[in-house]
Scaffold this motif. Structure first.
Motif, PDB file in Angstrom:
ATOM      1  N   VAL A   1     -48.181 -57.838  19.080  1.00 27.32           N
ATOM      2  CA  VAL A   1     -47.325 -58.921  18.823  1.00 27.32           C
ATOM      3  C   VAL A   1     -47.833 -59.974  19.480  1.00 27.32           C
ATOM      4  CG1 VAL A   1     -44.952 -59.561  18.986  1.00 27.32           C
ATOM      5  CG2 VAL A   1     -45.674 -57.269  18.220  1.00 27.32           C
ATOM      6  N   ALA A   2     -48.262 -59.952  20.942  1.00 28.87           N
ATOM      7  CA  ALA A   2     -48.766 -61.221  21.411  1.00 28.87           C
ATOM      8  C   ALA A   2     -50.112 -61.718  20.647  1.00 28.87           C
ATOM      9  CB  ALA A   2     -49.211 -60.791  23.112  1.00 28.87           C
ATOM     10  N   ALA A   3     -50.806 -60.992  20.168  1.00 29.28           N
ATOM     11  CA  ALA A   3     -51.842 -61.449  19.351  1.00 29.28           C
ATOM     12  C   ALA A   3     -51.549 -62.488  18.045  1.00 29.28           C
ATOM     13  CB  ALA A   3     -52.864 -60.596  19.024  1.00 29.28           C
ATOM     14  N   LEU A   4     -50.304 -61.656  17.431  1.00 29.13           N
ATOM     15  CA  LEU A   4     -49.690 -62.847  16.509  1.00 29.13           C
ATOM     16  C   LEU A   4     -49.197 -63.843  16.990  1.00 29.13           C
ATOM     17  CD1 LEU A   4     -47.956 -59.586  14.551  1.00 29.13           C
ATOM     18  CD2 LEU A   4     -50.122 -60.875  13.968  1.00 29.13           C
ATOM     19  N   ILE A   5     -48.314 -63.833  18.077  1.00 26.85           N
ATOM     20  CA  ILE A   5     -48.062 -64.983  18.522  1.00 26.85           C
ATOM     21  C   ILE A   5     -49.020 -66.142  18.974  1.00 26.85           C
ATOM     22  CG2 ILE A   5     -46.407 -66.091  20.496  1.00 26.85           C
ATOM     23  CD1 ILE A   5     -45.118 -63.118  20.714  1.00 26.85           C
ATOM     24  N   ALA A   6     -50.026 -65.500  19.465  1.00 21.30           N
ATOM     25  CA  ALA A   6     -51.318 -66.575  19.936  1.00 21.30           C
ATOM     26  C   ALA A   6     -51.728 -67.280  18.676  1.00 21.30           C
ATOM     27  CB  ALA A   6     -52.268 -65.886  20.497  1.00 21.30           C
ATOM     28  N   ARG A   7     -51.568 -66.564  17.549  1.00 23.97           N
ATOM     29  CA  ARG A   7     -52.143 -67.219  16.170  1.00 23.97           C
ATOM     30  C   ARG A   7     -50.961 -68.268  15.941  1.00 23.97           C
ATOM     31  NH1 ARG A   7     -55.971 -68.733  12.288  1.00 23.97           N
ATOM     32  NH2 ARG A   7     -54.948 -68.672  10.507  1.00 23.97           N
ATOM     33  N   ALA A   8     -49.863 -67.843  15.976  1.00 25.63           N
ATOM     34  CA  ALA A   8     -48.598 -68.876  15.725  1.00 25.63           C
ATOM     35  C   ALA A   8     -48.948 -70.344  16.483  1.00 25.63           C
ATOM     36  CB  ALA A   8     -47.494 -68.516  15.829  1.00 25.63           C
ATOM     37  N   SER A   9     -49.198 -70.110  17.673  1.00 30.50           N
ATOM     38  CA  SER A   9     -49.625 -71.095  18.798  1.00 30.50           C
ATOM     39  C   SER A   9     -50.614 -71.918  18.248  1.00 30.50           C
ATOM     40  CB  SER A   9     -49.775 -70.764  20.096  1.00 30.50           C
ATOM     41  OG  SER A   9     -49.865 -71.570  21.191  1.00 30.50           O
ATOM     42  N   ALA A  10     -51.813 -71.179  17.761  1.00 33.49           N
ATOM     43  CA  ALA A  10     -53.055 -71.992  17.522  1.00 33.49           C
ATOM     44  C   ALA A  10     -52.675 -72.851  16.169  1.00 33.49           C
ATOM     45  CB  ALA A  10     -54.157 -70.827  17.238  1.00 33.49           C
ATOM     46  N   LEU A  11     -51.709 -72.243  15.417  1.00 33.23           N
ATOM     47  CA  LEU A  11     -51.315 -73.293  14.192  1.00 33.23           C
ATOM     48  C   LEU A  11     -50.416 -74.173  14.351  1.00 33.23           C
ATOM     49  CD1 LEU A  11     -51.599 -70.291  11.545  1.00 33.23           C
ATOM     50  CD2 LEU A  11     -53.393 -71.874  12.058  1.00 33.23           C
ATOM     51  N   GLY A  12     -49.889 -74.318  15.598  1.00 38.84           N
ATOM     52  CA  GLY A  12     -48.815 -75.348  15.901  1.00 38.84           C
ATOM     53  C   GLY A  12     -47.364 -74.845  15.503  1.00 38.84           C
ATOM     54  N   LEU A  13     -47.279 -73.492  15.247  1.00 38.33           N
ATOM     55  CA  LEU A  13     -46.014 -72.880  14.758  1.00 38.33           C
ATOM     56  C   LEU A  13     -45.022 -72.376  16.016  1.00 38.33           C
ATOM     57  CD1 LEU A  13     -47.404 -70.898  11.661  1.00 38.33           C
ATOM     58  CD2 LEU A  13     -46.185 -72.993  11.646  1.00 38.33           C
ATOM     59  N   CYS A  14     -45.388 -72.894  17.024  1.00 39.68           N
ATOM     60  CA  CYS A  14     -44.348 -72.763  18.402  1.00 39.68           C
ATOM     61  C   CYS A  14     -44.180 -74.123  19.029  1.00 39.68           C
ATOM     62  CB  CYS A  14     -45.248 -71.879  19.327  1.00 39.68           C
ATOM     63  SG  CYS A  14     -45.683 -70.299  18.802  1.00 39.68           S
ATOM     64  N   ALA A  15     -42.931 -74.372  19.073  1.00 36.36           N
ATOM     65  CA  ALA A  15     -42.430 -75.557  19.578  1.00 36.36           C
ATOM     66  C   ALA A  15     -42.992 -75.744  21.108  1.00 36.36           C
ATOM     67  CB  ALA A  15     -41.104 -75.551  19.550  1.00 36.36           C
ATOM     68  N   PRO A  16     -43.852 -76.831  21.418  1.00 37.31           N
ATOM     69  CA  PRO A  16     -44.118 -77.147  22.795  1.00 37.31           C
ATOM     70  C   PRO A  16     -43.078 -77.519  23.736  1.00 37.31           C
ATOM     71  CG  PRO A  16     -44.667 -79.111  21.207  1.00 37.31           C
ATOM     72  CD  PRO A  16     -44.235 -78.132  20.573  1.00 37.31           C
ATOM     73  N   PRO A  17     -42.952 -77.530  25.147  1.00 36.03           N
ATOM     74  CA  PRO A  17     -41.901 -78.128  25.930  1.00 36.03           C
ATOM     75  C   PRO A  17     -41.611 -79.667  25.455  1.00 36.03           C
ATOM     76  CG  PRO A  17     -44.277 -77.805  27.063  1.00 36.03           C
ATOM     77  CD  PRO A  17     -44.447 -77.202  25.889  1.00 36.03           C
ATOM     78  N   PRO A  18     -40.532 -79.925  25.533  1.00 33.38           N
ATOM     79  CA  PRO A  18     -40.008 -81.326  25.340  1.00 33.38           C
ATOM     80  C   PRO A  18     -40.614 -82.267  26.398  1.00 33.38           C
ATOM     81  CG  PRO A  18     -38.271 -80.092  25.911  1.00 33.38           C
ATOM     82  CD  PRO A  18     -39.137 -79.082  25.414  1.00 33.38           C
ATOM     83  N   PRO A  19     -40.892 -83.452  25.962  1.00 29.26           N
ATOM     84  CA  PRO A  19     -41.449 -84.428  26.960  1.00 29.26           C
ATOM     85  C   PRO A  19     -40.577 -84.363  28.366  1.00 29.26           C
ATOM     86  CG  PRO A  19     -41.313 -85.452  24.734  1.00 29.26           C
ATOM     87  CD  PRO A  19     -40.460 -84.178  24.774  1.00 29.26           C
ATOM     88  N   GLU A  20     -39.382 -84.031  28.402  1.00 30.89           N
ATOM     89  CA  GLU A  20     -38.645 -84.190  29.537  1.00 30.89           C
ATOM     90  C   GLU A  20     -38.767 -82.810  30.493  1.00 30.89           C
ATOM     91  OE1 GLU A  20     -35.480 -82.820  26.458  1.00 30.89           O
ATOM     92  OE2 GLU A  20     -37.288 -84.202  26.462  1.00 30.89           O
TER      93      GLU A  20
END
Length: 268
Positions: free
Chosen positions: A202-221
């Motif tokens: 599952v962590a490898a699947l999440i890594a893929r989502a992150s690589a594709l920009g499908l995980c929200a980054p921390p907001p600027p604040e």
């Protein structure tokens, strides 16, 4: 592209790693192993394009500040107990999933966090640009939260008592991904008896989502705090089926392809 998922425990015998190779429209588990020590993990990390690690990348700022002041002989900082226990990313996870992650400052998850810190330090010494907020090649993951967001049962599958639930979870995951994710019989057997192996997948699947920009980054604040405390990559709820469909967006460079070929060779 190769994504690597690591279910990191305090000891090698409970640590698992899973590598998934992604091509247009398809994905394949090319390496899945338990019993991973630091050297084995560093080798696998070197061969991956994106790495998801299931363990906290840092501690709450209020906790670090309070302990540092008190250790130096100063007064204990007056702070609410939740601020000492939880990071900003933990609060975001709780708000999105209804489930609080374990506290890295007060629960046993803090012991694997020591190991993460050691690994990240070694990687930085080797020239890796380590971004605890997930902006680099390494990203913090929380498989149970991702499973919950993707609509799977995310509790009750751990350890021997949860073996029946682990089998059901694996069966549902296979059904949801059977059109694009190839998992051979040996990997299926390992995931069916080891929740560490399944969490690594599952962590490898999440890594893929992150690589594709499908995980929200921390907001600027919260960007500066995330850079110190770490930031859990939470995938979009409807993105599971898109991980392989959007393969062209994550096409690796030539050097990444060379790493990909190396990572497909199992290591002891």
């Amino acid at each position: 592209m190769i994504t690597l998922g690591i279910d990191l425990a305090s000891r090698p015998e409970r640590t698992a790693a899973c590598a998934i190779e992604w091509t247009d429209g398809r994905a394949r588990v090319v390496d899945l192993a338990c019993g991973q020590d630091d050297e084995a993990l560093l080798g696998r990390i070197a061969a991956a394009d994106k790495v998801g690690i299931d363990a906290p990348f840092g501690w709450p700022e209020a906790f670090v500040d309070a302990v540092a002041r008190f250790h130096a002989g100063g007064a204990w900082r007056a702070a609410p107990v939740p601020a000492l226990r939880y990071r900003q990313t933990d609060r975001v996870v709780a708000a999105r999933t209804g489930r609080w992650p374990l506290s890295v400052s007060t629960d046993l998850i803090g012991v694997p966090a020591f190991r993460v810190a050691r690994l990240l330090t070694r990687l930085a010494e080797q020239g890796e640009k380590v971004d605890r907020a997930g902006g680099g090649r390494l990203v913090e993951t929380y498989p149970a939260a991702a499973l919950r967001l993707w609509g799977f049962a995310s509790t009750g599958y751990k350890r021997r008592v949860g073996r029946p639930s682990l089998g059901r979870l694996l069966a549902v995951l296979r059904k949801r991904t059977q059109d694009w994710l190839d998992v051979d019989a040996a990997a299926r057997r390992l995931c069916g008896r080891s929740d560490d192996a399944l969490d690594a997948l599952v962590a490898a699947l999440i890594a893929r989502a992150s690589a594709l920009g499908l995980c929200a980054p921390p907001p600027p604040e919260h960007a500066a705090r995330a850079g110190a405390e770490g930031w859990i990559a939470l995938p979009e709820p409807d993105c599971l089926a898109a991980l392989a469909a959007t393969a062209s967006r994550g096409s690796p460079s030539g050097s990444a392809r060379r790493r990909s070929r190396a990572s497909s060779r199992p290591r002891p």
